[in-house]
Design an enzyme around this catalytic site. Structure first.
Site, PDB file in Angstrom:
ATOM      1  N   HIS A  61       0.810  -1.216   0.000  1.00  0.00           N
ATOM      2  CA  HIS A  61       0.000   0.000   0.000  1.00  0.00           C
ATOM      3  C   HIS A  61       0.846   1.271   0.000  1.00  0.00           C
ATOM      4  O   HIS A  61       0.423   2.299  -0.525  1.00  0.00           O
ATOM      5  CB  HIS A  61      -0.916   0.020   1.217  1.00  0.00           C
ATOM      6  N   HIS A 195     -10.452 -11.149   3.138  1.00  0.00           N
ATOM      7  CA  HIS A 195     -11.397 -10.453   4.015  1.00  0.00           C
ATOM      8  C   HIS A 195     -12.762 -11.108   3.859  1.00  0.00           C
ATOM      9  O   HIS A 195     -13.748 -10.462   3.496  1.00  0.00           O
ATOM     10  CB  HIS A 195     -11.415  -8.963   3.699  1.00  0.00           C
ATOM     11  N   ASN A 219      -4.887 -14.136   7.848  1.00  0.00           N
ATOM     12  CA  ASN A 219      -5.339 -12.813   8.278  1.00  0.00           C
ATOM     13  C   ASN A 219      -6.499 -12.348   7.397  1.00  0.00           C
ATOM     14  O   ASN A 219      -6.430 -12.407   6.179  1.00  0.00           O
ATOM     15  CB  ASN A 219      -4.182 -11.808   8.198  1.00  0.00           C
ATOM     16  N   ASP A 273       2.344  -6.257   2.475  1.00  0.00           N
ATOM     17  CA  ASP A 273       1.138  -5.527   2.899  1.00  0.00           C
ATOM     18  C   ASP A 273       1.565  -4.253   3.622  1.00  0.00           C
ATOM     19  O   ASP A 273       0.875  -3.751   4.519  1.00  0.00           O
ATOM     20  CB  ASP A 273       0.261  -6.396   3.802  1.00  0.00           C
ATOM     21  N   ALA A 307      -2.880  -3.545  11.172  1.00  0.00           N
ATOM     22  CA  ALA A 307      -3.189  -2.635  10.061  1.00  0.00           C
ATOM     23  C   ALA A 307      -2.058  -2.664   9.053  1.00  0.00           C
ATOM     24  O   ALA A 307      -1.130  -1.854   9.113  1.00  0.00           O
ATOM     25  CB  ALA A 307      -3.404  -1.223  10.593  1.00  0.00           C
TER      26      ALA A 307
END
Length: 385
Positions: A61, A195, A219, A273, A307
Site C-alpha cells: 500500500h 477479508h 489474516n 502488505d 493494520a
C-alpha cells in the site's frame, strides 16, 4: 543497450546457487554464465557479494510516509524510489476499500505516474484490495464501503486507470461474486480471495470460477477447523492456487509460516502488505480513513486490529529462511518468481535466466541491499563511506 558482465561470488538461481562466474547482461536482459568474459568487455565487479533477482511485491500500500490512497502521482513515484533501495524492482500499487471517488483518484494517479515514468521499482499493474469484502473479517478495511461486486463499477475504475488494473481481491460469499470472478478471469484480471468468512465449499466454487490467489493467509479470513476447513483449508489444499504470506513474525507465527512453506512450495507468495509507516519511526499514521498506531514496528488500528505491516520484503525472506532452514535461493524466489507466476509474468520476470529482464540486486552476507538494477541499468547504489 550495452553489453556487460557481472562478476560476483554467487548468484541465486531458481534451483541452485552458482559461484564465481560472470553473468552476461545484454540488451537489458540476462544472458548466459561464462568462466571468463571476452577481452575488453565491461565488467561490473561485485566480488564478495551475491547477485539475486529483484524482489516483486504484489501487495503493498505504501512506504516511508507515502500511500497509494494519497491519490497523488508523486506518492507513487516516492514509493517506487524507496522500494528499489530495499531490493524491490517490481510491485503492484495496492488500494484499500474506500469511496468510489477516492478509488477513482487513486487509480488515475497511478496511471499518471507510470505514464510519466517511475524512478525506481516498476509497476506491473494496480491491485484493487476491495471494496467487495465482508464485515466479519474486515481487518483495517472500512466496512462503510463494502458492497457486492459490480462489473460496471470495475469497468469505470479500469478506464480511469488506463487499463492498468491487473488484480482484484474480494469475498466470494458476496452476491454475484462467482459470475464476477468469471468475467474478471475472461478479461485476464487475477482474482484474490480475502477479508472473507466463506466456507471451504464457497472458496472451492470461486476457484473453479477462476480465482487462484488467497490474500495474506490466516489474516482477514475464516480459519481452519477440523470440521470446516474454511478459507485457510481451501488455500492450503486446493491445487494451482497461490497463497500470500506476511513473514514479519506478527501476522503469522514462525511455526505456521514454516508449515505453509512446506505445503504450498512454489505457490507461496511472500508479500509485505506494507503501509505508509514502513521505514518510519514509531508514531501515529493514517491507513485509508483510520489512524494507525505503530509501536516497535507493529501497526494497529485503535480497535487493536493489525493494520497492514511495516515489513521490508527482503526481511520477510530473511525471516522465512531462518525459520525453515531451507536454502536461501529457494526462499528468495518465493518473493521474486512466485509473485511473477501468480500474475503469469514468469516468462519475463522473477529469476536470473537467459532472456528475462535483467532486474537484479546486489546483496552482502547479511542480505543488505548494496545496489539494484532495472533491466540491466543500476538505478540505486548504496553510498559507502
Amino acid at each position: 543497450m550495452k553489453t556487460y558482465y557481472i562478476k560476483a561470488d554467487r548468484f541465486l538461481l531458481e534451483n541452485r546457487t552458482i559461484t564465481n562466474k560472470y553473468l552476461q547482461i545484454e540488451d537489458s536482459k540476462f544472458g548466459s554464465f561464462v568462466d571468463q568474459p571476452p577481452a575488453n568487455s565491461e565488467v561490473a565487479d561485485w566480488s564478495g557479494y551475491t547477485i539475486a533477482p529483484g524482489l516483486f511485491d504484489t501487495h503493498i500500500h505504501g512506504i516511508k510516509g507515502n500511500d497509494v490512497m494519497d491519490g497523488s502521482k508523486q506518492a507513487i513515484k516516492n514509493i517506487s524510489k524507496e522500494l528499489l533501495k530495499i531490493g524491490v524492482t517490481r510491485f503492484l500499487p495496492t488500494t484499500l476499500t474506500a469511496s468510489t471517488e477516492d478509488l477513482n483518484q487513486a487509480v488515475a494517479a497511478v496511471a499518471e505516474a507510470v505514464d510519466e515514468g517511475l524512478p525506481g521499482a516498476q509497476s506491473e499493474g494496480i491491485y484493487l484490495e476491495g471494496p467487495y469484502f465482508t464485515e466479519t473479517h474486515k481487518g483495517a478495511q472500512n466496512p462503510v464501503y463494502f458492497k457486492d461486486p459490480s462489473y460496471e463499477e470495475f469497468q469505470q475504475w479500469q478506464q480511469r486507470s488506463n487499463n492498468q488494473i491487473v488484480k482484484i481481491a474480494l469475498a466470494p460469499e458476496r452476491k454475484g461474486a462467482k459470475e464476477f470472478i468469471r468475467k474478471m478471469t475472461l478479461e485476464g484480471i487475477k482474482v484474490s480471495l480475502g477479508h472473507t468468512n466463506a466456507s471451504y465449499d464457497c472458496c472451492r466454487e470461486a476457484v473453479d470460477a477462476g480465482a487462484d490467489i488467497f490474500v495474506h493467509l490466516f489474516n482477514g479470513m475464516k480459519g481452519l477447523h477440523h470440521r470446516e476447513p474454511g478459507v485457510v483449508g481451501a488455500a492450503c489444499t486446493l491445487q494451482h492456487t497461490f497463497a500470500e504470506l506476511i513473514c514479519d513474525g506478527h501476522h503469522v507465527h514462525p511455526v505456521v509460516a514454516s508449515m505453509v512453506a512446506q505445503m504450498k512450495k512454489e505457490q507461496l507468495v511472500l508479500i509485505t502488505d506494507c503501509m505508509r509507516a514502513g521505514l518510519m519511526p514509531d508514531g501515529v499514521y493514517q491507513l485509508g480513513e483510520f489512524p494507525v498506531h505503530m509501536e516497535n514496528g507493529m501497526a494497529r488500528t485503535e480497535t487493536g486490529s493489525l493494520a497492514g505491516s511495516t515489513l521490508q520484503l527482503v526481511h520477510g525472506v530473511k525471516n522465512l529462511q531462518a525459520w525453515t532452514q531451507m536454502p536461501l535461493y529457494e526462499i528468495w524466489h518465493r518473493a521474486s518468481l512466485s509473485p511473477a507466476k501468480s500474475l503469469h509474468k514468469e516468462n519475463k520476470l522473477g529469476s536470473i535466466a537467459p532472456g528475462k529482464l535483467a532486474d537484479y540486486v546486489v546483496l552482502d552476507n547479511q542480505l543488505e541491499v548494496h545496489a539494484a538494477a532495472i533491466e540491466g541499468e543500476v538505478k540505486y547504489q548504496q553510498k559507502h563511506e
